[in-house]
Design an enzyme around this catalytic site. Structure first.
Site, PDB file in Angstrom:
ATOM      1  N   SER A  80     -15.599  -3.875   2.221  1.00  0.00           N
ATOM      2  CA  SER A  80     -15.335  -4.588   0.970  1.00  0.00           C
ATOM      3  C   SER A  80     -16.222  -5.833   0.957  1.00  0.00           C
ATOM      4  CB  SER A  80     -13.851  -4.970   0.875  1.00  0.00           C
ATOM      5  OG  SER A  80     -13.052  -3.821   0.723  1.00  0.00           O
TER       6      SER A  80
ATOM      7  N   CYS B  14      -5.529   7.979  -1.275  1.00  0.00           N
ATOM      8  CA  CYS B  14      -5.700   6.582  -0.889  1.00  0.00           C
ATOM      9  C   CYS B  14      -4.427   6.135  -0.180  1.00  0.00           C
ATOM     10  CB  CYS B  14      -5.957   5.739  -2.134  1.00  0.00           C
ATOM     11  SG  CYS B  14      -6.273   4.001  -1.789  1.00  0.00           S
TER      12      CYS B  14
ATOM     13  N   CYS C  67      -7.379 -11.809  -0.975  1.00  0.00           N
ATOM     14  CA  CYS C  67      -8.601 -11.680  -1.760  1.00  0.00           C
ATOM     15  C   CYS C  67      -8.259 -11.969  -3.218  1.00  0.00           C
ATOM     16  CB  CYS C  67      -9.195 -10.281  -1.612  1.00  0.00           C
ATOM     17  SG  CYS C  67      -9.667  -9.881   0.086  1.00  0.00           S
TER      18      CYS C  67
ATOM     19  N   CYS D 143      -8.333   0.845  -8.095  1.00  0.00           N
ATOM     20  CA  CYS D 143      -8.733   0.008  -6.967  1.00  0.00           C
ATOM     21  C   CYS D 143      -8.339  -1.440  -7.204  1.00  0.00           C
ATOM     22  CB  CYS D 143     -10.242   0.114  -6.782  1.00  0.00           C
ATOM     23  SG  CYS D 143     -10.880  -0.804  -5.378  1.00  0.00           S
TER      24      CYS D 143
ATOM     25  N   GLU E 241       2.745   1.923  -1.822  1.00  0.00           N
ATOM     26  CA  GLU E 241       2.195   2.833  -2.812  1.00  0.00           C
ATOM     27  C   GLU E 241       1.071   3.675  -2.195  1.00  0.00           C
ATOM     28  OE1 GLU E 241       3.123   0.806  -7.062  1.00  0.00           O
ATOM     29  OE2 GLU E 241       1.257   0.158  -6.131  1.00  0.00           O
TER      30      GLU E 241
ATOM     31  N   CYS F 194      -7.790  -9.176  -5.964  1.00  0.00           N
ATOM     32  CA  CYS F 194      -6.994  -7.997  -5.594  1.00  0.00           C
ATOM     33  C   CYS F 194      -5.512  -8.246  -5.814  1.00  0.00           C
ATOM     34  CB  CYS F 194      -7.261  -7.660  -4.125  1.00  0.00           C
ATOM     35  SG  CYS F 194      -6.328  -6.233  -3.527  1.00  0.00           S
TER      36      CYS F 194
ATOM     37  N   CYS G 233      -0.179  -7.745   2.333  1.00  0.00           N
ATOM     38  CA  CYS G 233      -1.480  -8.010   2.943  1.00  0.00           C
ATOM     39  C   CYS G 233      -1.570  -9.482   3.294  1.00  0.00           C
ATOM     40  CB  CYS G 233      -2.600  -7.621   1.968  1.00  0.00           C
ATOM     41  SG  CYS G 233      -4.252  -7.622   2.697  1.00  0.00           S
TER      42      CYS G 233
END
Length: 411
Positions: free
Chosen positions: A263, A138, A149, A383, A125, A152, A145
């Site tokens: 982050s 973005c 986290c 986000c 995306e 997220c 990933c």
């Protein structure tokens, strides 16, 4: 109200057809190569060495200034060279699986790329955020990933594979196509874009994945973004965000000169170990030491620290005081990010009054502390909300899938 766009208009059909042709047979691409890499590729393809420098400049102009995706459009390149390039290389755009537009004008593209070892084609995306005076893209660096986290959404998708430099750069090229940001292109009717200047003026490596775990491809893509004779984005308008891969922080600054975002999300190791598990490998002291050593750091080139506001977790005034103490001496801006809810999340967003108190304290202590306005929440484009359905196939599944593709001639 969010909408999904109909991609049956002529320009979309042509882009999708080109993508389909490119994905049927995976030819080497010229997109995403640095200038030295492009020169070496042309030499290996038989371009006489005395012509290479000129040909690199021509191709660079057509790819990144004019934004063409077909060699036939390169009108000042000889027909013989165009034919050779067309036979051996691709400059096609990725396939758009879906394009969604939020009620606030944010756009999200679901893009499909070849499998390249993942077993089946993969999807990522990319999000465009229009604001007054600028448009920010973005960009994703990985499919999935590795960092998990806990706040997220992307972290709930296991890593499938790294994106290539071509696939990273292609996200910007496609966005500029769809927004009419190349010469002789029209902006879609009704699109929300900056009133003047470039439609995509800023790029943030804040999409899916950890950029510094895909170091070489991300570095090369950033160099293409910043090349003054091509896409020509100012290095001060390119920001790489990392969760804290300490060994890559100073190096990426030295090799690209782009802006840095961290982050952070917690002010002590115990909580950050939970929220951002990479902290167990690179704890806060090591991370902040790397930030202090970032090349070119000054009040004019501050590091952005991203801090997601989680109710009852990290949003107390004691946390704000500790944040100010931790960042003492680092030229910094602190972005406060209201938590964006996603399906299955255990966290809640801090109350707005508490976010404002937190921001007021940090501002009073000398740090700019803007509260990020949530954008694209209705299309899960905010986000921490990005995720695709791509998963790495098991070997038995991959073999069965490949057999099916062969039997169906790739349909």
């Amino acid at each position: 109200m969010a909408v999904s766009l109909d991609l049956t208009d002529n320009s979309a059909r042509e882009a999708l057809a080109a993508s389909a042709r490119a994905n049927t047979v995976e030819m080497p691409t010229l997109i995403g190569l640095t200038r030295p890499q492009l020169a070496e590729t042309l030499k290996q393809a038989g371009v006489p060495e005395r012509q290479v420098r000129m040909r690199v400049q021509q191709l660079w102009h057509w790819l990144y200034v004019r934004g063409v995706s077909d060699f036939d459009d390169m009108t000042n390149v000889s027909k013989d060279l165009r034919a050779m390039l067309k036979e051996n290389f691709s400059i096609a755009r990725p396939e758009i699986v879906e394009e969604q537009v939020s009620a606030d004008g944010t756009r999200k593209w679901l893009l499909r790329f070849p499998s390249r070892g993942a077993g089946r084609p993969v999807e990522v995306e990319t999000v465009y955020i229009p604001e007054e005076g600028r448009g920010t893209l973005c960009v994703s660096s990985q499919v999935g990933c590795t960092l998990t986290c806990t706040f997220c959404h992307t972290g709930t998708q296991r890593l499938v594979r790294n994106l290539t430099s071509e696939e990273i750069v292609s996200q910007l090229l496609l966005a500029r196509d769809r927004l009419g940001d190349f010469p002789d292109r029209d902006t879609p009717q009704g699109a929300i874009v900056p009133s003047e200047g470039r439609k995509v003026s800023n790029v943030v490596m804040m999409g899916m994945g950890e950029p510094l775990y895909n170091y070489d491809n991300v570095r090369d893509a950033l160099l293409v973004f910043a090349d003054g004779d091509g896409l020509s984005l100012s290095k001060r308008r390119i920001t790489l965000s990392t969760s804290g891969v300490v060994p890559g922080i100073v190096r990426i600054g030295e090799e690209t000169g782009v802006m840095l975002a961290i982050s952070l999300h917690a002010t002590n190791d115990a909580l950050r170990d939970e929220l951002v598990p990479i902290n167990k490998k690179y704890p806060l002291k090591e991370l902040l030491d790397a930030c202090r050593a970032y090349p070119g750091l000054s009040n004019a080139r501050r590091i952005t620290f991203e801090y997601v506001m989680l109710k009852g977790v990290n949003d107390s005034l004691a946390d704000a005081k500790e944040l100010v103490r931790l960042l003492k001496g680092i030229p910094a801006k602190i972005n406060l990010i209201p938590f964006n809810k996603w399906p299955g999340s255990a966290y809640e967003c801090s109350d707005w009054e508490q976010i404002e108190k937190f921001a007021d304290f940090i501002n009073a202590n000398g740090y700019a502390s803007p509260i990020r306005t949530p954008r694209g929440q209705d299309i899960l484009a905010a986000c921490g909300q990005l995720k695709s359905a791509s998963e790495r196939m098991k070997k038995t599944e991959r073999l069965a899938y490949e057999a099916m593709m062969i039997a169906g001639h790739g349909d």
